[in-house]
Design a protein around this motif. Structure first.
Motif, PDB file in Angstrom:
ATOM      1  N   LEU A 280       2.926   1.427 -10.400  1.00 14.73           N
ATOM      2  CA  LEU A 280       3.166   0.004 -10.170  1.00 14.73           C
ATOM      3  C   LEU A 280       3.246  -0.300  -8.680  1.00 14.73           C
ATOM      4  N   GLN A 281       3.938   0.564  -7.956  1.00 16.60           N
ATOM      5  CA  GLN A 281       4.116   0.336  -6.522  1.00 16.60           C
ATOM      6  C   GLN A 281       2.781   0.442  -5.788  1.00 16.60           C
ATOM      7  N   ARG A 282       1.982   1.438  -6.129  1.00 17.59           N
ATOM      8  CA  ARG A 282       0.665   1.588  -5.492  1.00 17.59           C
ATOM      9  C   ARG A 282      -0.224   0.384  -5.795  1.00 17.59           C
ATOM     10  N   GLY A 283      -0.221  -0.033  -7.066  1.00 21.31           N
ATOM     11  CA  GLY A 283      -1.069  -1.156  -7.434  1.00 21.31           C
ATOM     12  C   GLY A 283      -0.707  -2.418  -6.691  1.00 21.31           C
ATOM     13  N   ARG A 284       0.578  -2.727  -6.667  1.00 20.44           N
ATOM     14  CA  ARG A 284       1.030  -3.940  -5.980  1.00 20.44           C
ATOM     15  C   ARG A 284       0.802  -3.835  -4.475  1.00 20.44           C
ATOM     16  N   LEU A 285       1.017  -2.635  -3.914  1.00 21.47           N
ATOM     17  CA  LEU A 285       0.806  -2.450  -2.475  1.00 21.47           C
ATOM     18  C   LEU A 285      -0.649  -2.704  -2.107  1.00 21.47           C
ATOM     19  N   MET A 286      -1.585  -2.159  -2.876  1.00 19.25           N
ATOM     20  CA  MET A 286      -3.004  -2.396  -2.580  1.00 19.25           C
ATOM     21  C   MET A 286      -3.340  -3.870  -2.653  1.00 19.25           C
ATOM     22  N   GLU A 287      -2.810  -4.537  -3.659  1.00 19.98           N
ATOM     23  CA  GLU A 287      -3.061  -5.966  -3.832  1.00 19.98           C
ATOM     24  C   GLU A 287      -2.546  -6.756  -2.631  1.00 19.98           C
ATOM     25  N   LEU A 288      -1.362  -6.421  -2.154  1.00 20.97           N
ATOM     26  CA  LEU A 288      -0.771  -7.130  -1.024  1.00 20.97           C
ATOM     27  C   LEU A 288      -1.494  -6.826   0.287  1.00 20.97           C
ATOM     28  N   LEU A 289      -1.872  -5.570   0.485  1.00 27.04           N
ATOM     29  CA  LEU A 289      -2.568  -5.201   1.715  1.00 27.04           C
ATOM     30  C   LEU A 289      -3.903  -5.928   1.839  1.00 27.04           C
ATOM     31  N   ALA A 290      -4.520  -6.181   0.703  1.00 20.24           N
ATOM     32  CA  ALA A 290      -5.846  -6.812   0.710  1.00 20.24           C
ATOM     33  C   ALA A 290      -5.795  -8.321   0.550  1.00 20.24           C
ATOM     34  N   GLU A 292      -5.297 -11.003   2.261  1.00 20.88           N
ATOM     35  CA  GLU A 292      -6.014 -11.899   3.161  1.00 20.88           C
ATOM     36  C   GLU A 292      -7.406 -11.386   3.522  1.00 20.88           C
ATOM     37  N   LEU A 293      -7.797 -10.283   2.906  1.00 19.96           N
ATOM     38  CA  LEU A 293      -9.040  -9.629   3.324  1.00 19.96           C
ATOM     39  C   LEU A 293     -10.128  -9.615   2.263  1.00 19.96           C
ATOM     40  N   VAL A 294      -9.775  -9.843   1.019  1.00 14.79           N
ATOM     41  CA  VAL A 294     -10.776  -9.881  -0.049  1.00 14.79           C
ATOM     42  C   VAL A 294     -10.585 -11.140  -0.873  1.00 14.79           C
ATOM     43  N   ASP A 295     -11.605 -11.492  -1.616  1.00 14.81           N
ATOM     44  CA  ASP A 295     -11.545 -12.678  -2.455  1.00 14.81           C
ATOM     45  C   ASP A 295     -10.434 -12.550  -3.494  1.00 14.81           C
ATOM     46  N   LYS A 296      -9.744 -13.645  -3.759  1.00 17.10           N
ATOM     47  CA  LYS A 296      -8.628 -13.636  -4.695  1.00 17.10           C
ATOM     48  C   LYS A 296      -9.044 -13.148  -6.079  1.00 17.10           C
ATOM     49  N   ALA A 297     -10.292 -13.362  -6.437  1.00 17.23           N
ATOM     50  CA  ALA A 297     -10.775 -12.945  -7.752  1.00 17.23           C
ATOM     51  C   ALA A 297     -10.745 -11.428  -7.918  1.00 17.23           C
ATOM     52  N   GLU A 298     -10.677 -10.706  -6.796  1.00 16.76           N
ATOM     53  CA  GLU A 298     -10.671  -9.241  -6.858  1.00 16.76           C
ATOM     54  C   GLU A 298      -9.269  -8.640  -6.790  1.00 16.76           C
ATOM     55  N   GLN A 364      -5.335   3.718  10.027  1.00 17.22           N
ATOM     56  CA  GLN A 364      -5.938   3.109   8.844  1.00 17.22           C
ATOM     57  C   GLN A 364      -5.586   1.630   8.744  1.00 17.22           C
ATOM     58  N   ALA A 365      -4.355   1.289   9.103  1.00 18.30           N
ATOM     59  CA  ALA A 365      -3.959  -0.122   9.088  1.00 18.30           C
ATOM     60  C   ALA A 365      -4.757  -0.912  10.120  1.00 18.30           C
ATOM     61  N   ALA A 366      -4.948  -0.332  11.292  1.00 20.45           N
ATOM     62  CA  ALA A 366      -5.693  -1.006  12.358  1.00 20.45           C
ATOM     63  C   ALA A 366      -7.140  -1.247  11.941  1.00 20.45           C
ATOM     64  N   MET A 367      -7.729  -0.289  11.227  1.00 19.53           N
ATOM     65  CA  MET A 367      -9.114  -0.446  10.768  1.00 19.53           C
ATOM     66  C   MET A 367      -9.255  -1.636   9.817  1.00 19.53           C
ATOM     67  N   LEU A 368      -8.172  -1.960   9.124  1.00 17.94           N
ATOM     68  CA  LEU A 368      -8.190  -3.099   8.213  1.00 17.94           C
ATOM     69  C   LEU A 368      -7.660  -4.376   8.871  1.00 17.94           C
ATOM     70  N   GLY A 369      -7.297  -4.272  10.151  1.00 14.14           N
ATOM     71  CA  GLY A 369      -6.793  -5.432  10.871  1.00 14.14           C
ATOM     72  C   GLY A 369      -5.369  -5.798  10.495  1.00 14.14           C
ATOM     73  N   LEU A 370      -4.587  -4.828   9.995  1.00  9.71           N
ATOM     74  CA  LEU A 370      -3.218  -5.084   9.563  1.00  9.71           C
ATOM     75  C   LEU A 370      -2.229  -4.657  10.637  1.00  9.71           C
ATOM     76  N   THR A 371      -1.228  -5.472  10.894  1.00 10.07           N
ATOM     77  CA  THR A 371      -0.183  -5.127  11.849  1.00 10.07           C
ATOM     78  C   THR A 371       0.863  -4.259  11.160  1.00 10.07           C
ATOM     79  N   ALA A 372       1.726  -3.644  11.972  1.00 10.64           N
ATOM     80  CA  ALA A 372       2.809  -2.833  11.415  1.00 10.64           C
ATOM     81  C   ALA A 372       3.722  -3.687  10.543  1.00 10.64           C
ATOM     82  N   ASP A 373       4.019  -4.897  10.982  1.00 13.23           N
ATOM     83  CA  ASP A 373       4.900  -5.764  10.208  1.00 13.23           C
ATOM     84  C   ASP A 373       4.278  -6.131   8.866  1.00 13.23           C
ATOM     85  N   GLN A 374       2.985  -6.439   8.846  1.00 17.70           N
ATOM     86  CA  GLN A 374       2.308  -6.753   7.589  1.00 17.70           C
ATOM     87  C   GLN A 374       2.363  -5.559   6.634  1.00 17.70           C
TER      88      GLN A 374
END
Length: 391
Positions: A280-290, A292-298, A364-374
């Protein structure tokens, strides 16, 4: 800019349930404990104030009084190396601990006996299992029980976990339970097979009557499905009374997400509670990390990718065999089989968050354009989600 990343490690009790989490701080080259305190403070609005303790480890960084500038929540437990209490800066740290009185956990080492005489109450005593034999841990647990509850850290195998529990430890931290405990089975069990059948019907937008008929073959599965949908983690404003009601309220896409979780509940693995929490934690984490980066439908597909990353362990079959039984989108299968694709970077970051390499997480976070806080906020939000979904 905050450049403090956090990785996590769960703590399991004797019943193989996750009863606490451990966050390890990874500081950049120019950061110090004051920066770590600021990074933790920035998470105050989403900090999960539950009964589950959250241990804060300074990792490879030098722990000092700067960390105590953080107004730690009641369920936070700060890990303190004996050297930090007894070194040159020890008096400042002890004074800060006496002033703010956070929950303290002593990291046991060669100087720990002396550190126990410092005027600081310890609720927990933590032992790094890579530095002690199991016989030593059993002896130390008995000798320090009057000072605090014993916690085993960095447990590597399920056998070591059981030995730590039998030796008097209250909980053990590590990812030992994510390794398959036996040889893969040749096929899915009947309960798993029926869930896959329902899952495929939902993915094909099958007739509701056909899906209801399949659900009726397994009353326990129907009950679990409704419990998931009505859980706090789903956040619905009204209670779902039937499968037909669920389809009308949620639609097939959302329902597919929760049926996917049901597949994991058919596991016979003794570590299933911890595995489900982690899925559950992995699934939700992936969803949150993405987010602002992928279409909501995905987003649902990203959630399923993370949740299914432990499917081979939960089902006791090989990943390819588990995926062959389902008609999942190529992007999910590619990520789970390590074949690349647009979901794999998010899965790799989610997996790295469970490790000890702070630099890798930052890269890996930087490659996705994610900050440490995000990244850190997504971790805590995923943790809160997993807790809300527990039964």
């Amino acid at each position: 800019m905050n450049n403090v990343f956090m990785s996590r490690q769960p703590l399991l009790n004797r019943q193989s349930r996750i009863i606490a989490n451990r966050l390890t701080l990874h500081l950049g080259k120019h950061e110090n404990m004051q920066d770590a305190a600021n990074a933790l403070g920035a998470l105050d609005d989403i900090w999960t104030r539950s009964e589950k303790p959250v241990f804060i480890s300074c990792g490879a960084n030098k722990c000092d009084a700067g960390l105590l500038d953080w107004s730690a929540p009641d369920n936070a437990a700060i890990e303190l190396p004996a050297a930090a209490l007894l070194g040159a800066e020890g008096p400042d740290l002890v004074a800060a601990l006496q002033t703010w009185q956070p929950t303290a956990c002593l990291l046991f080492d060669a100087q720990a006996t002396k550190a126990l005489s410092v005027d600081v109450p310890f609720r927990f005593i933590a032992f790094d299992t890579t530095k002690f034999t199991l016989a030593q841990l059993k002896l130390l647990a008995a000798r320090t029980r009057s000072y605090g509850m014993g916690i085993a850290l960095n447990v590597q195998t399920s056998e070591d976990f059981r030995a730590c529990m039998d030796g008097g430890m209250t909980a053990a931290a590590g990812w030992f339970f994510t390794a398959p405990s036996s040889q893969p089975a040749k096929s899915l069990n009947p309960a798993q097979t029926n869930i896959v059948r329902v899952l495929n019907l939902v993915r094909q937008n099958g007739e509701i009557r056909d899906i209801e008929a399949a659900l009726k073959l397994d009353v326990a599965m129907s009950y679990k499905l409704l419990r998931y949908i009505n859980s706090a983690g789903f956040g619905l404003s009204c209670e779902i009374q039937s499968f037909r009601h669920a389809v009308n309220m949620l639609g097939y896409d959302k329902l597919n997400r929760w049926l996917s979780l049901l597949l994991a509940t058919a596991s016979k693995d003794p570590m299933a509670p911890a595995l489900m929490y982690t899925a559950l934690q992995r699934g939700r984490l992936m969803e949150l990390l993405a987010a602002e980066l992928v279409d909501k439908a995905e987003h649902d597909n990203l959630f399923i990718t993370g949740a299914f990353s432990l499917l081979d362990v939960l089902l006791g079959v090989g990943m390819e065999q588990a995926l062959d039984a389902m008609r999942l989108p190529d992007a999910i299968c590619d990520a789970l089989l390590g074949n690349g694709g647009r979901y794999q970077p998010f899965l790799e970051l989610a997996l790295s968050s469970e490790g000890t390499q702070g630099e890798l997480i930052a890269q890996q976070a930087a490659m996705l354009g994610l900050t440490a806080d995000q990244f850190n906020r997504a971790q805590l939000q995923a943790q809160a989600f997993a807790e809300a979904m527990e039964f």
